[in-house]
Design a protein around this motif. Structure first.
Motif, PDB file in Angstrom:
ATOM      1  N   THR A 194       0.880  -1.042   0.062  1.00  0.00           N
ATOM      2  CA  THR A 194       0.120   0.172   0.093  1.00  0.00           C
ATOM      3  C   THR A 194       0.771   1.209   0.187  1.00  0.00           C
ATOM      4  O   THR A 194       1.620   1.235   0.981  1.00  0.00           O
ATOM      5  CB  THR A 194      -0.874  -0.221   1.156  1.00  0.00           C
ATOM      6  N   ARG A 205      -2.149  10.447   0.761  1.00  0.00           N
ATOM      7  CA  ARG A 205      -3.375   9.632  -0.027  1.00  0.00           C
ATOM      8  C   ARG A 205      -2.618   8.341  -0.168  1.00  0.00           C
ATOM      9  O   ARG A 205      -1.698   7.959  -0.959  1.00  0.00           O
ATOM     10  CB  ARG A 205      -3.557  10.387  -1.567  1.00  0.00           C
ATOM     11  N   THR A 207      -3.399   4.467  -1.266  1.00  0.00           N
ATOM     12  CA  THR A 207      -3.661   3.267  -2.466  1.00  0.00           C
ATOM     13  C   THR A 207      -3.250   1.992  -2.160  1.00  0.00           C
ATOM     14  O   THR A 207      -1.865   1.957  -2.004  1.00  0.00           O
ATOM     15  CB  THR A 207      -3.327   3.783  -3.617  1.00  0.00           C
ATOM     16  N   ARG A 247     -11.942   7.478   0.745  1.00  0.00           N
ATOM     17  CA  ARG A 247     -12.160   6.492  -0.186  1.00  0.00           C
ATOM     18  C   ARG A 247     -11.589   5.204   0.023  1.00  0.00           C
ATOM     19  O   ARG A 247     -10.318   4.832  -0.429  1.00  0.00           O
ATOM     20  CB  ARG A 247     -11.178   6.981  -1.479  1.00  0.00           C
ATOM     21  N   GLU A 268     -10.181  -2.019  -0.244  1.00  0.00           N
ATOM     22  CA  GLU A 268      -9.461  -1.138  -0.977  1.00  0.00           C
ATOM     23  C   GLU A 268      -9.366   0.203  -0.510  1.00  0.00           C
ATOM     24  O   GLU A 268     -10.200   0.980  -0.160  1.00  0.00           O
ATOM     25  CB  GLU A 268      -9.835  -1.125  -2.413  1.00  0.00           C
ATOM     26  N   TYR A 269      -8.013   0.927  -0.536  1.00  0.00           N
ATOM     27  CA  TYR A 269      -7.955   2.390  -0.411  1.00  0.00           C
ATOM     28  C   TYR A 269      -7.753   2.893  -1.677  1.00  0.00           C
ATOM     29  O   TYR A 269      -6.601   2.334  -2.467  1.00  0.00           O
ATOM     30  CB  TYR A 269      -6.382   2.790   0.570  1.00  0.00           C
ATOM     31  N   ASP A 270      -8.225   3.796  -2.286  1.00  0.00           N
ATOM     32  CA  ASP A 270      -8.048   4.372  -3.496  1.00  0.00           C
ATOM     33  C   ASP A 270      -7.914   5.849  -3.540  1.00  0.00           C
ATOM     34  O   ASP A 270      -8.947   6.759  -3.469  1.00  0.00           O
ATOM     35  CB  ASP A 270      -9.383   4.095  -4.428  1.00  0.00           C
ATOM     36  N   ASP A 271      -6.607   6.232  -3.180  1.00  0.00           N
ATOM     37  CA  ASP A 271      -6.637   7.810  -2.916  1.00  0.00           C
ATOM     38  C   ASP A 271      -7.254   8.123  -1.532  1.00  0.00           C
ATOM     39  O   ASP A 271      -7.819   9.310  -1.535  1.00  0.00           O
ATOM     40  CB  ASP A 271      -6.971   8.563  -4.122  1.00  0.00           C
TER      41      ASP A 271
END
Length: 551
Positions: A194, A205, A207, A247, A268-271
């Motif tokens: 990550t 941020r 991801t 997110r 999931e981390y998306d930004d």
């Protein structure tokens, strides 16, 4: 239709009881400097022992959480829906002060009181304690970001339960989670992929994919991610300050063996927006501080499971007849019951000693901090490792009745292996003990000093301490990377735990408990199952101390 039989020879309804009416727990509470909390511990015990709370526990597991990824018109919401019983359990735990309260309580013994209250309350249902324990464990790590701690620590310590998706700073009370493991590494978090990219506003941020994040409806999470300066720790809110959803996307809930009431998610981390805790590159050390504090919590929960299983077995045997006599009065069953009680009392003594050491370490006692470092790992390894076998034997005491859900024992049995996985498998913890021996020799000095305090009380104990001293010296000399030392790491951790438990029982326990423990666990005069105590063991006091009292 006429009745075909009358119900006879069955255990009567339990009614309202007090799970804190436990001599081993109350004795340890006073011993560790928290006698002032006895009334509060009993209050938790009466709540846990009530018919209402037991029904909450049943319902929360009968109707497990459900993931709702989208609302009815297609908006992404990533909410987990729980049965109302879950909220009753979790809200009660928060109101009892089982989250982060001890970190803001300046009374000596605050952490010991917290452990005792947790042990009494957890006996009703263990799954909801996951977010509670993580919230407790998060505070010392969060303090490495003083500005964040100033905002969030009082809310994590609050006795107000406020579920729902709102900005954390707008709530009256918060819960904290932990998000570390990834599918490619599991416990080997150094392989995490990550990514964390600095943003112009001072945030980062994130991801990446997290394989196992428990209690995903917590308000904030401590997360590991790779920043430009290396593995780092971040505080990530589920809802952003402006009220929008971060997110952070829940992909699925894990279908687990036990712990069914609690949601555990793959996400999931998306930004996603997060704030740095500490310095870049210092994440592993900081998140392990949280793990170290959650280590005490999971060990307490295992001890609570042992106590609940012991009480159920003794109660069944007290009311059930077989072959013309109550099970409670039959010699072989008395051996089994006493052995279960012995294991439970030893676990309680150990977890309360570690809780007391935590309390004194927080207040500046360096020797207690050193002792806690190694005793916490040893205690988690052994107590959590013993719980599945203990639960299985208690289930067998109830026979077929114990194998059906109505008895409550199957839930204890499914929960029993959890804590040997949650905060590190047996191998991970045993290897951590080796690292402590090598890197923190002061912890060994403190540990051995604890053992020396009981020398001369029992010949089996004295021999065990002498053997253990030799094994510790050899392991320290060889180092944690030596293959032979690693091969024997579990054996060493086990011997350390047994000897420490014996020291505590010899100095503070009931004489029958201490004698039985040393004869069976240290002298080698026992079999490999519960119920193989040596001839002459004084089992009466052990069974009597496991009888549950009415509220």
């Amino acid at each position: 239709m006429p009745p075909t039989h009358e119900v006879a020879n069955q255990v009567p309804p339990l009614g309202d009881v007090d799970t804190a009416a436990d001599p081993a727990l109350l004795e340890a509470l006073h011993r560790e400097g928290a006698g002032w909390a006895e009334a509060e511990v009993h209050a938790a015990g009466r709540l846990a022992g009530s018919e209402q709370a037991r029904e909450w526990g049943r319902l929360a597991n009968e109707y497990p959480p459900v993931l709702r990824t989208h609302d009815r018109v297609g908006h992404r919401i990533d909410e987990v829906e729980f049965h109302p019983a879950w909220h009753e359990l979790l809200g009660t735990a928060v109101r009892l002060g089982l989250t982060a309260g001890p970190w803001q309580d300046d009374r000596p013994g605050a952490h010991a009181a917290h452990a005792a209250t947790s042990l009494a309350w957890t006996q009703v249902e263990a799954g909801h304690m996951c977010p509670v324990g993580m919230t407790y464990a998060a505070v010392p790590t969060l303090r490495h970001a003083p500005d964040l701690a100033a905002v969030y620590e009082p809310l994590l310590a609050a006795r107000t339960y406020e579920p729902g998706s709102r900005p954390p700073a707008q709530k009256q009370g918060l819960l904290a989670g932990m998000s570390m493991t990834e599918k490619q590494g599991g416990s080997d978090v150094r392989t995490n992929t990550t990514r964390a990219v600095p943003a112009a506003d001072g945030t980062y941020r994130l991801t990446g994919h997290k394989w196992f994040t428990s209690a995903p409806m917590c308000d904030v999470f401590l997360v590991l991610a790779q920043a430009p300066g290396g593995m780092s720790c971040f505080l990530l809110p589920r809802i952003l300050p402006d009220g929008s959803r971060n997110r952070m996307y829940l992909q699925r809930l894990k279908d687990k063996l036990g712990n069914r009431s609690n949601a555990s998610a793959e996400l999931e981390y998306d930004d996603a927006v997060a704030w740095l805790v500490g310095e870049e590159g210092d994440g592993l050390r900081l998140i392990l501080e949280m793990v170290d504090n959650s280590r005490l919590a999971v060990t307490v929960w295992s001890a609570a499971g042992m106590r609940a299983a012991t009480v159920a077995a003794v109660r069944h045997a007290t009311h059930r007849k077989a072959f013309g006599a109550y099970l409670h009065d039959q010699p072989l069953m008395r051996n089994v019951l006493a052995d279960l009680a012995l294991e439970s009392e030893a676990a309680t003594a150990l977890v309360m000693r570690i809780a007391g050491a935590t309390d004194r370490a927080v207040r500046g006692d360096d020797n207690e901090a050193a002792f806690r470092r190694i005793a916490g790992a040893v205690g988690e390894y052994w107590v959590c490792k013993r719980t599945p076998a203990h639960a299985g034997e208690a289930l067998e005491c109830l026979g077929g009745n114990g194998y059906v859900e109505d008895s409550g024992i199957p839930r204890l049995y499914r929960e029993a292996p959890l804590n040997s996985v949650w905060e590190g498998s047996g191998n991970v913890i045993a290897l951590d003990v080796l690292r402590a021996l090598h890197r923190e020799p002061e912890s060994v000095v403190a540990f051995v000093g604890e053992l020396d305090a009981a020398l001369g009380a029992d010949r089996h104990y004295d021999s065990a301490v002498a053997r253990l001293r030799s094994e510790l010296a050899a392991a320290q000399a060889a180092g944690p990377g030596d293959p032979a030392v690693q091969f024997g790491a579990r054996r060493l951790a086990e011997q350390m735990a047994l000897t420490l438990q014996a020291s505590l029982l010899l100095r503070h326990g009931h004489p029958a408990v201490a004698d039985g423990f040393c004869a069976s666990r240290l002298a080698g005069d026992r079999g490999h199952t519960f119920g193989a105590l040596p001839a002459g063991a004084d089992v009466g006091p052990l069974i009597e101390r496991a009888l549950l009292k009415a509220a």
